[in-house]
Design a protein around this motif. Structure first.
Motif, PDB file in Angstrom:
ATOM      1  N   ILE A 198      40.196  34.565  40.170  1.00  0.00           N
ATOM      2  CA  ILE A 198      38.785  34.942  40.062  1.00  0.00           C
ATOM      3  C   ILE A 198      38.534  36.083  41.035  1.00  0.00           C
ATOM      4  O   ILE A 198      38.720  35.927  42.242  1.00  0.00           O
ATOM      5  CB  ILE A 198      37.861  33.748  40.374  1.00  0.00           C
ATOM      6  CG1 ILE A 198      38.117  32.608  39.392  1.00  0.00           C
ATOM      7  CG2 ILE A 198      36.404  34.171  40.328  1.00  0.00           C
ATOM      8  CD1 ILE A 198      37.334  31.340  39.688  1.00  0.00           C
ATOM      9  N   THR A 199      38.146  37.241  40.513  1.00  0.00           N
ATOM     10  CA  THR A 199      37.940  38.413  41.358  1.00  0.00           C
ATOM     11  C   THR A 199      36.447  38.712  41.476  1.00  0.00           C
ATOM     12  O   THR A 199      35.685  38.540  40.524  1.00  0.00           O
ATOM     13  CB  THR A 199      38.661  39.641  40.781  1.00  0.00           C
ATOM     14  OG1 THR A 199      38.181  39.906  39.461  1.00  0.00           O
ATOM     15  CG2 THR A 199      40.159  39.397  40.710  1.00  0.00           C
ATOM     16  N   VAL A 225      41.935  28.564  46.741  1.00  0.00           N
ATOM     17  CA  VAL A 225      42.130  29.313  47.969  1.00  0.00           C
ATOM     18  C   VAL A 225      41.445  30.659  47.789  1.00  0.00           C
ATOM     19  O   VAL A 225      41.369  31.185  46.676  1.00  0.00           O
ATOM     20  CB  VAL A 225      43.631  29.501  48.287  1.00  0.00           C
ATOM     21  CG1 VAL A 225      44.318  30.343  47.215  1.00  0.00           C
ATOM     22  CG2 VAL A 225      43.831  30.130  49.654  1.00  0.00           C
ATOM     23  N   ILE A 226      40.907  31.204  48.877  1.00  0.00           N
ATOM     24  CA  ILE A 226      40.260  32.511  48.839  1.00  0.00           C
ATOM     25  C   ILE A 226      41.124  33.502  49.612  1.00  0.00           C
ATOM     26  O   ILE A 226      41.344  33.333  50.817  1.00  0.00           O
ATOM     27  CB  ILE A 226      38.842  32.469  49.438  1.00  0.00           C
ATOM     28  CG1 ILE A 226      37.964  31.498  48.647  1.00  0.00           C
ATOM     29  CG2 ILE A 226      38.220  33.859  49.446  1.00  0.00           C
ATOM     30  CD1 ILE A 226      36.572  31.328  49.224  1.00  0.00           C
ATOM     31  N   LEU A 227      41.651  34.506  48.925  1.00  0.00           N
ATOM     32  CA  LEU A 227      42.414  35.563  49.581  1.00  0.00           C
ATOM     33  C   LEU A 227      41.467  36.708  49.923  1.00  0.00           C
ATOM     34  O   LEU A 227      40.711  37.177  49.071  1.00  0.00           O
ATOM     35  CB  LEU A 227      43.534  36.071  48.678  1.00  0.00           C
ATOM     36  CG  LEU A 227      44.626  35.077  48.287  1.00  0.00           C
ATOM     37  CD1 LEU A 227      45.789  35.819  47.644  1.00  0.00           C
ATOM     38  CD2 LEU A 227      45.118  34.269  49.474  1.00  0.00           C
ATOM     39  N   ALA A 228      41.522  37.145  51.173  1.00  0.00           N
ATOM     40  CA  ALA A 228      40.579  38.140  51.646  1.00  0.00           C
ATOM     41  C   ALA A 228      41.247  39.022  52.689  1.00  0.00           C
ATOM     42  O   ALA A 228      42.396  38.802  53.089  1.00  0.00           O
ATOM     43  CB  ALA A 228      39.340  37.451  52.234  1.00  0.00           C
ATOM     44  N   ASP A 229      40.507  40.031  53.124  1.00  0.00           N
ATOM     45  CA  ASP A 229      40.918  40.827  54.270  1.00  0.00           C
ATOM     46  C   ASP A 229      39.685  41.036  55.143  1.00  0.00           C
ATOM     47  O   ASP A 229      38.622  40.458  54.887  1.00  0.00           O
ATOM     48  CB  ASP A 229      41.558  42.148  53.846  1.00  0.00           C
ATOM     49  CG  ASP A 229      40.626  43.019  53.004  1.00  0.00           C
ATOM     50  OD1 ASP A 229      39.394  42.765  53.011  1.00  0.00           O
ATOM     51  OD2 ASP A 229      41.104  43.957  52.347  1.00  0.00           O
ATOM     52  N   ARG A 273      37.998  27.892  53.337  1.00  0.00           N
ATOM     53  CA  ARG A 273      39.288  28.029  52.639  1.00  0.00           C
ATOM     54  C   ARG A 273      39.686  29.491  52.456  1.00  0.00           C
ATOM     55  O   ARG A 273      40.309  29.864  51.461  1.00  0.00           O
ATOM     56  CB  ARG A 273      39.242  27.327  51.281  1.00  0.00           C
ATOM     57  CG  ARG A 273      39.050  25.821  51.402  1.00  0.00           C
ATOM     58  CD  ARG A 273      39.394  25.110  50.133  1.00  0.00           C
ATOM     59  NE  ARG A 273      38.922  23.737  50.160  1.00  0.00           N
ATOM     60  CZ  ARG A 273      38.999  22.889  49.140  1.00  0.00           C
ATOM     61  NH1 ARG A 273      39.548  23.301  48.005  1.00  0.00           N
ATOM     62  NH2 ARG A 273      38.545  21.668  49.232  1.00  0.00           N
ATOM     63  N   THR A 274      39.334  30.320  53.415  1.00  0.00           N
ATOM     64  CA  THR A 274      39.663  31.735  53.338  1.00  0.00           C
ATOM     65  C   THR A 274      40.959  32.031  54.073  1.00  0.00           C
ATOM     66  O   THR A 274      41.145  31.601  55.219  1.00  0.00           O
ATOM     67  CB  THR A 274      38.538  32.595  53.940  1.00  0.00           C
ATOM     68  OG1 THR A 274      37.335  32.380  53.196  1.00  0.00           O
ATOM     69  CG2 THR A 274      38.893  34.076  53.885  1.00  0.00           C
ATOM     70  N   ILE A 275      41.857  32.743  53.423  1.00  0.00           N
ATOM     71  CA  ILE A 275      43.071  33.263  54.046  1.00  0.00           C
ATOM     72  C   ILE A 275      42.825  34.753  54.285  1.00  0.00           C
ATOM     73  O   ILE A 275      42.845  35.555  53.363  1.00  0.00           O
ATOM     74  CB  ILE A 275      44.301  33.060  53.136  1.00  0.00           C
ATOM     75  CG1 ILE A 275      44.491  31.581  52.799  1.00  0.00           C
ATOM     76  CG2 ILE A 275      45.555  33.642  53.808  1.00  0.00           C
ATOM     77  CD1 ILE A 275      44.776  30.695  53.991  1.00  0.00           C
ATOM     78  N   GLU A 276      42.568  35.116  55.542  1.00  0.00           N
ATOM     79  CA  GLU A 276      42.216  36.501  55.850  1.00  0.00           C
ATOM     80  C   GLU A 276      43.446  37.376  56.103  1.00  0.00           C
ATOM     81  O   GLU A 276      43.305  38.578  56.313  1.00  0.00           O
ATOM     82  CB  GLU A 276      41.279  36.538  57.056  1.00  0.00           C
ATOM     83  CG  GLU A 276      39.939  35.859  56.784  1.00  0.00           C
ATOM     84  CD  GLU A 276      38.988  35.958  57.955  1.00  0.00           C
ATOM     85  OE1 GLU A 276      39.027  36.983  58.666  1.00  0.00           O
ATOM     86  OE2 GLU A 276      38.217  35.013  58.165  1.00  0.00           O
ATOM     87  N   LYS A 296      45.150  25.402  39.737  1.00  0.00           N
ATOM     88  CA  LYS A 296      45.211  26.140  40.995  1.00  0.00           C
ATOM     89  C   LYS A 296      44.403  27.425  40.839  1.00  0.00           C
ATOM     90  O   LYS A 296      44.722  28.267  40.000  1.00  0.00           O
ATOM     91  CB  LYS A 296      46.658  26.442  41.368  1.00  0.00           C
ATOM     92  CG  LYS A 296      47.470  25.190  41.709  1.00  0.00           C
ATOM     93  CD  LYS A 296      48.904  25.524  42.066  1.00  0.00           C
ATOM     94  CE  LYS A 296      49.698  25.938  40.844  1.00  0.00           C
ATOM     95  NZ  LYS A 296      51.139  26.108  41.143  1.00  0.00           N
ATOM     96  N   ILE A 297      43.396  27.581  41.672  1.00  0.00           N
ATOM     97  CA  ILE A 297      42.451  28.689  41.551  1.00  0.00           C
ATOM     98  C   ILE A 297      42.605  29.608  42.750  1.00  0.00           C
ATOM     99  O   ILE A 297      42.483  29.180  43.899  1.00  0.00           O
ATOM    100  CB  ILE A 297      41.005  28.167  41.477  1.00  0.00           C
ATOM    101  CG1 ILE A 297      40.848  27.169  40.335  1.00  0.00           C
ATOM    102  CG2 ILE A 297      40.026  29.334  41.335  1.00  0.00           C
ATOM    103  CD1 ILE A 297      39.552  26.385  40.391  1.00  0.00           C
ATOM    104  N   MET A 298      42.867  30.876  42.481  1.00  0.00           N
ATOM    105  CA  MET A 298      42.929  31.894  43.527  1.00  0.00           C
ATOM    106  C   MET A 298      41.709  32.803  43.391  1.00  0.00           C
ATOM    107  O   MET A 298      41.537  33.466  42.379  1.00  0.00           O
ATOM    108  CB  MET A 298      44.205  32.726  43.396  1.00  0.00           C
ATOM    109  CG  MET A 298      44.296  33.888  44.390  1.00  0.00           C
ATOM    110  SD  MET A 298      45.726  34.958  44.067  1.00  0.00           S
ATOM    111  CE  MET A 298      47.065  33.880  44.596  1.00  0.00           C
ATOM    112  N   ILE A 299      40.870  32.799  44.412  1.00  0.00           N
ATOM    113  CA  ILE A 299      39.719  33.693  44.444  1.00  0.00           C
ATOM    114  C   ILE A 299      40.101  34.917  45.267  1.00  0.00           C
ATOM    115  O   ILE A 299      40.521  34.789  46.415  1.00  0.00           O
ATOM    116  CB  ILE A 299      38.489  32.999  45.050  1.00  0.00           C
ATOM    117  CG1 ILE A 299      38.090  31.794  44.195  1.00  0.00           C
ATOM    118  CG2 ILE A 299      37.327  33.974  45.174  1.00  0.00           C
ATOM    119  CD1 ILE A 299      36.954  30.967  44.790  1.00  0.00           C
TER     120      ILE A 299
END
Length: 575
Positions: A280-281, A241-245, A254-257, A212-215
């Motif tokens: 991954i940052t 999943v890509i966590l963003a704002d 696959r961005t969770i804004e 499970k990869i969190m970017i």
């Protein structure tokens, strides 16, 4: 037996892992815990040279012969100065010399203690890295020492080679105990470059498979087409999943804004399964930094952190394992080249369920309502500048069109220049530029509007609740009158006279109806000239609304509800 001193154990363990196995030792007693521990370890080759000047040059000879890094170690006092000539020589020859100088406690400096002077800067100007290590007294100091030692050893051959210096304190060398039977395997931080062997890249790509990869996508300019393609190929091949704002300006499939809110909604009991195997940052800061730290530390699950696009060791989650000193696009393309199979979407879909359960706040008139109206009514391709403090938090309570580009001075998160940056941006474009700003930030930077380059396309939403509401957030409502005196700088000032004097069209709003009508004007591209809407609200009411909304993201109920839905929809992830 090794020393029980955790700092000594960190130094030795990382010396071994970074391949620093030859040590030249100068006589003395302050460094006794380190020297005795090295003597007990057969992996190290030790050399005894009495004169420190000669000892350090002796070490240079060993380096010239083998090409490998060599350490030189001495006691406190003038011993460290005597290494100086060899350190300068190593600097200009580019030789990887590790200088380990023992020291007394820094609290004793300039207190007429013997064998003590300021050792940490003694090689200033001729050293690639200078590390001042503290005593290890708790988890924070142990993490700090581990990070600094890793940084020092990584700099031995980073864009050239040369010497590094670690100054370490030993309070009482004669009372140290030696009961540690085996050397701990402490965290080693590695650096990967673009020209490293393909086998190294293959090893990292293989490790990602099935995990499970969190970017975590920090603040960045809008993603160019080449990087977007590389990221989309990566997320097709790996389960991530890509966590963003909004400041990430990242709009992938696959961005969770809504990361700021999604992370606040999670607890250990309900969502441990969503914890990543690797984080991954990339790029800059993000508004959900505190929430992400809290979430990752609460899961109890092991994970690694990889940092992209920088040569600096940045370790906010205290789990950094690898620094990838390559451009972000290069990393994603390289991983795709090495990928052996297509990835799934389970991890992203699980986060998407959490994201979909979040509802925007429904509030009475106030600054939250005004911000929501602006965000919803922004025209496509709008350029949105957001001031620091509560405005940047409130904007993230609402979803915006993916074509909107967002900016904020989040490098240090100060209120300085938030309006000036928007004015400068607007001066270089003919498109409307929007700014959301609080009253204190506005008045702090009001000279930004006293500018001969002021653009007619500037649109400002000013939130005036007569003080800095963010200072009230962590404190009880009953303290509001006291806080307004100095802490939140209460006032009764309006921007009307000032903005009108510099050519703005000014609109005031004190009710919901006036606010909605004014924001319709503000967001109408057909309107001409700079416009400012000043929304007047009550600070205590605004703070109460925000606190209530965040509390309504009830963690237990919300978590159970989402978990049941996830188990039905994605059983494989929750086996």
């Amino acid at each position: 037996m090794y020393s029980d001193n955790k700092l000594i154990l960190q130094i030795i363990s990382l010396m071994k892992q970074h391949g620093i196995l030859s040590v030249v030792i100068s006589p003395g007693s302050r460094h006794y815990p380190l020297v005795r521990s090295l003597e007990r370890d057969p992996d190290f080759s030790l050399y005894s040279v009495v004169d420190e000047r000669s000892a350090a040059f002796f070490a240079l000879g060993l380096i010239q012969n083998s090409g490998a890094p060599v350490a030189v170690c001495c006691t406190s006092g003038t011993s460290a100065i005597n290494y100086g000539s060899a350190v300068v020589e190593a600097f200009y020859q580019g030789l990887p010399l590790v200088v380990l100088t023992a020291d007394r406690l820094p609290e004793l400096l300039n207190q007429k203690e013997e064998q003590m002077f300021l050792q940490k800067d003694v090689y200033d100007g001729f050293i690639r890295y200078q590390g001042q290590l503290p005593e290890v007294k708790d988890g924070l100091s142990e993490w700090y020492c581990n990070r600094v030692i890793n940084e020092a050893f990584l700099e031995l051959d980073h864009h050239g080679r040369g010497p590094v210096h670690l100054n370490f304190p030993v309070e009482s060398h004669h009372t140290d105990k030696f009961s540690t039977e085996s050397l701990p395997k402490v965290r080693k931080i590695s650096r990967v470059r673009g020209d490293d062997d393909p086998e190294i890249w293959q090893r990292y790509a293989s490790w990602l498979s099935g995990r499970k990869i969190m970017i975590v996508w920090g603040q960045s300019a809008p993603t160019d087409e080449a990087l977007s393609r590389a990221v989309e190929r990566f997320i097709e091949r790996f389960d991530c999943v890509i966590l963003a704002d909004k400041l990430s300006n990242c709009h992938t499939s696959r961005t969770i804004e809504t990361a700021y809110l999604a992370l606040r909604s999670m607890t250990l009991e309900q969502t441990t399964e969503l914890a990543p195997d690797v984080v991954i940052t990339l790029f800059g800061n993000y508004t959900f930094n505190g929430e992400l730290k809290g979430y990752l530390s609460s899961t109890g699950r092991p994970f690694e952190v990889w940092d992209l696009g920088t040569s600096r060791v940045s370790d906010p989650f205290r789990r950094l394992s690898t620094v990838f000193e390559v451009r972000e696009r290069f990393f994603f393309e390289k991983m795709c080249e090495q990928a052996e199979q297509q990835g799934g979407m389970d991890y992203y879909e699980a986060w998407s369920e959490v994201d979909g359960a979040i509802e925007e706040p429904q509030v009475d008139f106030g600054e939250i309502h005004a911000v929501g109206q602006l965000v919803r009514k922004l025209p496509k391709n709008a350029q949105l500048h957001i001031a620091n403090s509560l405005p940047i938090r409130m904007v993230h309570l609402f979803r915006s069109d993916p074509s909107v580009t967002a900016y904020c001075n989040r490098g240090v998160n100060g209120i300085d220049g938030c309006m000036s940056a928007a004015v400068g941006f607007a001066a270089a474009t003919s498109d409307p530029v929007y700014l959301v700003i609080g009253d204190l930030t506005f008045f702090y930077d009001m000279n930004a509007l006293w500018n001969r380059h002021l653009s007619k396309n500037l649109r400002i939403l000013m939130l005036n609740n007569e003080g800095g509401g963010v200072m009230h957030m962590p404190l009880s409502e009953g303290l509001a009158p006291q806080l307004s005196r100095h802490i939140s700088a209460g006032h009764a000032t309006s921007a009307k006279g000032w903005v009108e004097s510099v050519g703005f069209r000014y609109l005031a709003a004190t009710t919901r109806e006036e606010c909605d009508a004014a924001i319709d004007v503000l967001t109408n591209p057909a309107e001409s000239g700079p416009i400012l809407v000043e929304v007047f609200s009550v600070k205590e009411d605004d703070v109460r609304q925000l606190k209530t909304y965040l509390q309504e993201l009830d963690k237990l109920t919300f978590g159970d509800r989402v978990r049941r839905r996830l188990r039905r929809k994605l059983p494989k992830l929750f086996r």
